[in-house]
Design an enzyme around this catalytic site. Sequence first.
Site, PDB file in Angstrom:
ATOM      1  CB  SER A 112      -3.342   3.711  -3.857  1.00  0.00           C
ATOM      2  OG  SER A 112      -3.700   2.614  -2.809  1.00  0.00           O
ATOM      3  CB  CYS A 113      -7.822   4.007  -5.933  1.00  0.00           C
ATOM      4  SG  CYS A 113      -7.623   2.485  -7.225  1.00  0.00           S
ATOM      5  N   GLY A 114      -8.601   1.762  -4.110  1.00  0.00           N
ATOM      6  CA  GLY A 114      -8.985   0.460  -3.896  1.00  0.00           C
ATOM      7  C   GLY A 114      -8.802  -0.865  -4.841  1.00  0.00           C
ATOM      8  N   GLY A 150      -6.427   0.210  -7.699  1.00  0.00           N
ATOM      9  CA  GLY A 150      -5.671   0.603  -9.031  1.00  0.00           C
ATOM     10  C   GLY A 150      -6.274   1.475 -10.523  1.00  0.00           C
ATOM     11  CD1 TRP A 158      -8.559  -0.784   1.389  1.00  0.00           C
ATOM     12  CD2 TRP A 158      -7.112  -0.524   2.317  1.00  0.00           C
ATOM     13  NE1 TRP A 158      -8.915  -0.989   2.853  1.00  0.00           N
ATOM     14  CE2 TRP A 158      -7.619  -0.984   3.389  1.00  0.00           C
ATOM     15  CE3 TRP A 158      -5.905  -0.120   2.164  1.00  0.00           C
ATOM     16  CZ2 TRP A 158      -7.109  -1.089   4.385  1.00  0.00           C
ATOM     17  CZ3 TRP A 158      -4.702  -0.212   4.144  1.00  0.00           C
ATOM     18  CH2 TRP A 158      -5.760  -0.835   4.957  1.00  0.00           C
TER      19      TRP A 158
END
Length: 273
Positions: A236-238, A240, A265
Amino acid sequence: MPNSMLPLVQTHVSVDWLYANSNLEQLVVLDATINKVISSSSVRILKARFFDIKQKFSTVSAPFPSTLPSKDQFEKEAQLLGLNKDAVIVVYDDKGIYSSARVWWLFKVFGFQNVAVLDGGLPEWKAQNYPLEHYQEDTYPLGNFEADFKPELMTDFKGIQAFQNQPEALIIDARSEDRFHGRVDEPREGLRRGTIPSSKNIPYTILLNGYKLKPKAELQEIFATLVDTESVLVFSCGSGITACIVALAATICNYKNLVVYDGSWTEYGSLTS
């Protein structure tokens, strides 16, 4: 070796490799720089084709940025770029390794394996004084690319909730430590601070030396500090994008059963409180 025969590329290649193979027939270079505005002053690696993540290879109508396109959309846009089933694709961006990893992962999601990230991207190409050219009005013969959707490589909000309860799965967040721990605001206006419960943090920046990937041995040490007995790694990240950098590094380190949380996220923080 005849020009029609190109060796299979694996995960990432150097700028030296790309320069040495730049005249081979099946090679296609894609400029995956995100949010790029193409003009006559824009420069590119020779013969590069612009892969427009935001407008062509995302679901533009989706509520979250850079959302996975449909199989039909990806196939159609790839064909319009002149991509064929026998292409050997090398992807770069203007930061070194950033959005290029997202494009590499998208091709995997749609069943295409012969794709690699250019290690160091445009900055490393320039550092080695390899030739550049200005963009022009390019047209391509319609390609015969065929997409084969692999849904197990991507997950959504419902899926990430299921992974949280699976002891064999580890959710890895690629955001910075400050964002992961909620010490700073998110760059997306109105998005709350926070972290997916049970996730762990590998900021994508620690996988890089400048704009190139660290050596495999160093990447393995980083993963070994977090990955224990888990057999599935979920990234995951901000939104994708940088999650795919960590997926790239994990692939280099020979981890299998990798999944990217498409909404990351931005979606999770918007749908939970």
